[in-house]
Every structure is written in structure tokens, then in C-alpha cells.
Design an enzyme around this catalytic site. Structure first.
Site, PDB file in Angstrom:
ATOM      1  N   GLU A  35       0.808  -1.219   0.000  1.00  0.00           N
ATOM      2  CA  GLU A  35       0.000   0.000   0.000  1.00  0.00           C
ATOM      3  C   GLU A  35       0.843   1.271   0.000  1.00  0.00           C
ATOM      4  OE1 GLU A  35      -3.669  -0.429   2.579  1.00  0.00           O
ATOM      5  OE2 GLU A  35      -2.497  -2.138   3.284  1.00  0.00           O
ATOM      6  N   SER A 171      -6.748  -2.133   2.250  1.00  0.00           N
ATOM      7  CA  SER A 171      -7.058  -1.835   0.852  1.00  0.00           C
ATOM      8  C   SER A 171      -7.731  -2.991   0.125  1.00  0.00           C
ATOM      9  CB  SER A 171      -5.799  -1.407   0.084  1.00  0.00           C
ATOM     10  OG  SER A 171      -5.346  -0.150   0.528  1.00  0.00           O
ATOM     11  N   TYR A 241      -9.753   1.764  -6.070  1.00  0.00           N
ATOM     12  CA  TYR A 241      -8.762   2.668  -6.625  1.00  0.00           C
ATOM     13  C   TYR A 241      -8.871   2.891  -8.125  1.00  0.00           C
ATOM     14  CZ  TYR A 241      -6.833   2.041  -2.005  1.00  0.00           C
ATOM     15  OH  TYR A 241      -6.679   2.005  -0.642  1.00  0.00           O
ATOM     16  N   ARG A 280     -11.556   3.977  11.374  1.00  0.00           N
ATOM     17  CA  ARG A 280     -12.666   3.819  10.425  1.00  0.00           C
ATOM     18  C   ARG A 280     -13.159   2.383  10.490  1.00  0.00           C
ATOM     19  NH1 ARG A 280     -10.558   3.443   5.362  1.00  0.00           N
ATOM     20  NH2 ARG A 280     -11.213   1.262   5.295  1.00  0.00           N
ATOM     21  N   ASP A 282     -15.548  -0.552   8.988  1.00  0.00           N
ATOM     22  CA  ASP A 282     -16.281  -0.982   7.805  1.00  0.00           C
ATOM     23  C   ASP A 282     -17.389  -1.930   8.243  1.00  0.00           C
ATOM     24  OD1 ASP A 282     -14.482   0.485   6.311  1.00  0.00           O
ATOM     25  OD2 ASP A 282     -13.191  -1.221   5.890  1.00  0.00           O
ATOM     26  N   GLU A 295     -14.512  -4.980   9.716  1.00  0.00           N
ATOM     27  CA  GLU A 295     -13.129  -4.767  10.168  1.00  0.00           C
ATOM     28  C   GLU A 295     -12.955  -3.300  10.523  1.00  0.00           C
ATOM     29  OE1 GLU A 295     -10.410  -4.399   6.323  1.00  0.00           O
ATOM     30  OE2 GLU A 295     -11.717  -6.148   6.172  1.00  0.00           O
ATOM     31  N   ASN A 297      -9.994   0.017  10.677  1.00  0.00           N
ATOM     32  CA  ASN A 297      -8.726   0.522  10.154  1.00  0.00           C
ATOM     33  C   ASN A 297      -8.214   1.605  11.096  1.00  0.00           C
ATOM     34  OD1 ASN A 297      -6.751   1.956   8.559  1.00  0.00           O
ATOM     35  ND2 ASN A 297      -7.628   1.015   6.739  1.00  0.00           N
ATOM     36  N   GLY A 301      -7.375   5.869   5.048  1.00  0.00           N
ATOM     37  CA  GLY A 301      -6.872   6.644   3.927  1.00  0.00           C
ATOM     38  C   GLY A 301      -7.267   8.103   4.033  1.00  0.00           C
TER      39      GLY A 301
END
Length: 335
Positions: A35, A171, A241, A280, A282, A295, A297, A301
Site C-alpha cells: 500500500e 485496501s 482505486y 474507520r 467498515d 473490520e 482501520n 486513507g
């Protein structure tokens, strides 16, 4: 219940940003993970946002020059914009702790827990939060007991479709939805390219949300959820992305009740895992309205198209002010 964040008053943020202009900030980005490029984009964006509110910030890589550089010119606070193992498994943060360098983000031990997706899911379930059933197994188990027999047991236990992903990492690298038994072995092989252990969980169809949490000194608060609508139906690396392959809606197009419960889930996850400053979560909202944790983070990002900045904007915050306030708080608060 935890309500989504309301827009902050203008003067506290402005005061915090003004105080932060006297700080020397270092933004860490890059690293040697899959990443790296995303991390460099995040780091560049952070530096630009800080510069916009008058904060002097230097972009640095996590390499052999980092510690000598910090020793020669100490930073008042470090912002970690590293993604993947370098920024999220806790190792770098443990080194910064050893060096006495204050940084924005969760402590090393909490990062290690969040980085291990099966372990994080176990903690979340113990906290009475909903997460899809799963099994996590190392590559050696399939090699020693026979992949076919083990996969048959997984399908018998969890059913189809399944979500297959590395047990650590970000990611959505290596993540795949598997709807047919015959596609499962290839999906497993793909996952093992990114780590020794694979997480297989029951696929939950529904509305995918990213719920960011930020703590500016008064406790963790959830920002408005971002709804993720990938064209393919799966929010994998390509969908994340490749421009045009995913639509985002901030705030999410969900009922007020679901929005409140998603916010509550994210804050409870943040607290249960011992996270700090920002995270963050999800999640998936199933057709019956249940919010399922997927999950979390610890280094979300921060590029122009990332979900954390979308949530900040939807909440009425200014991203530069938020970053400045986080840096100021860590510069003046010992862990």
C-alpha cells in the site's frame, strides 16, 4: 446511543489550528508494503491540508533515516499516514514510544489487535456486537490436513457465498467474494500471496458503510457514515482505486435509525479495541436493518477520494482543522 457528529463550532477549531502553527509536525508516509503508493498519496494530502491552515509539516518515509532525523530535529508530534503493516500493526508505534516521540493515532498494543482481523472480530463479538460468522486458518493447516477436506468443512459450516480475505492487511488486497465451491481454492491461493493466514467469513449482502470515528478531546464521536456502492457489487482493491467503479454517498442513504446504530457500532468498536484519535469501521447493513461489523482501520486513507475526508466534510468539519487539533492534542498529552 451515539449520535452522528454535529458540526463543531468554528472558534475551537480555529484556536486549535492557531496553536498548532507553532508546532513542528512530521507526517510519515510510504513504507515498504503493498500500500506504499496509497500511503504516499495520503501523506501528501495531509501535508497540504496542514499547510492550508498554517501548520508546518514535513513528509518523511519510514526508513533508516527516520530515527536519526527525529533525534536531530525532534518533532512536536508525528502524524502516521502509513497504510499496511508498517503503519497499522503497531511495530512502528512501539519504536516511536521507545524514542519518546508523540504521535497521532492508536497505541501499539491496540493496533496489533485491530490488525489481526479474526482477533478484532472476537473482541467485537465479546462486546455483544454483530459480525459475520468466520473461520481463520493458516496455510500450514491446509497443507497438513488436505485443502479439499478442510474447504469442504468450511463450506458446510458457513455456506455460500463467502468472503475470503487475508487475516491482516488493508485496501482489500486479496479479498474476493466466492459464490461457487470450485472457485474457493483459487481465492485461497490469492489470499496466501498476502499473508500466512486466511479469514473466511459468511458473505452478508446489503449496504456497505464506512463509519469514521474521531476524538478531538471530548471522547470518540462517529462522523456521518459513507455509503459505498461498487459497480461490481464487491468493494475490492480494483473498486477502491479505479476511478468510476464505485459511487460514494456521504452521508449514507440509510434511515435515521440505521445511521444512529452504525455510529454506535463504530464508537463501541473504537472503545472495545482501545483505539485512540481516529479510526474507520467498515460495516454491512443487511436487508433486515442489522449492522454487521467487518473490520476496523487504525490508519484510514486520507487521499482526496478517501472515505475519512468525505465523512469529515459531511460532518461540517474542516479536514485541516481536524488534523491540526489531533496534532496539538498529542503534542501536549503524554500517553
Amino acid at each position: 446511543m451515539t449520535e452522528p457528529a454535529a458540526p463543531p463550532a468554528a472558534h475551537p477549531a480555529a484556536d486549535a489550528a492557531a496553536e498548532a502553527t507553532s508546532l513542528r509536525a512530521v507526517v510519515l508516509a510510504g513504507g515498504l508494503t503493498f500500500e506504499r503508493e496509497v500511503s504516499l498519496s495520503s501523506g501528501t494530502q495531509v501535508v497540504e491540508e496542514l499547510a492550508r491552515v498554517g501548520v508546518d509539516a514535513e513528509l518523511r518515509d519510514a526508513d533508516a533515516e527516520l530515527l536519526p532525523g527525529l533525534a536531530a530535529a525532534p518533532a512536536d508530534a508525528v502524524f502516521i499516514a502509513l497504510h499496511g503493516a508498517t503503519g497499522e500493526d503497531g511495530a512502528l508505534r512501539a519504536v516511536l514510544d521507545l524514542a519518546g516521540v508523540p504521535y497521532v493515532g492508536s497505541p501499539a498494543a491496540s493496533c496489533r489487535l485491530a490488525w489481526d482481523k479474526p482477533a478484532a472480530k472476537s473482541v467485537v463479538r465479546t462486546a455483544a456486537l454483530t459480525t459475520p460468522d468466520w473461520v481463520a486458518l493458516p496455510h500450514s493447516t491446509f497443507r497438513e490436513l488436505g485443502a479439499g477436506a478442510v474447504l469442504d468443512l468450511i463450506v458446510a459450516r458457513l455456506g455460500l457465498p463467502l468472503m475470503v480475505k487475508p487475516a491482516s492487511g488493508g485496501s482489500a488486497l486479496g479479498a474476493q467474494k466466492v459464490s461457487r465451491v470450485e472457485d474457493l481454492p483459487a481465492a485461497m491461493v490469492s489470499c496466501f500471496a498476502y499473508g500466512e493466514t486466511v479469514l473466511v467469513e459468511r458473505f452478508v449482502d446489503g449496504v456497505e458503510l464506512a463509519v469514521s470515528v474521531v476524538d478531538l478531546g471530548t471522547g470518540p464521536e462517529a462522523l456521518p457514515a459513507v455509503e459505498i456502492v461498487p459497480e461490481s457489487g464487491v468493494f475490492d482493491y480494483t473498486a477502491r482505486y479505479t476511478p468510476g467503479l464505485t459511487e460514494y454517498h456521504a452521508p449514507a442513504r440509510v434511515s435515521d435509525d440505521v445511521a444512529v446504530r452504525a455510529a454506535e457500532l463504530a464508537v463501541r468498536v473504537h472503545r472495545a479495541l482501545g483505539l485512540a484519535d481516529l479510526s474507520r469501521t467498515d460495516a454491512i447493513v443487511s436487508p433486515d436493518g442489522e449492522v454487521h461489523f467487518l473490520e476496523v482501520n487504525v490508519s484510514p486513507g486520507l487521499t482526496e477520494t478517501s472515505m475519512f475526508p468525505m465523512a469529515v466534510e459531511a460532518a461540517g468539519y474542516d479536514l485541516g482543522d481536524v488534523l491540526a487539533r489531533l496534532l496539538t492534542r498529542r503534542a501536549h498529552t503524554a500517553r
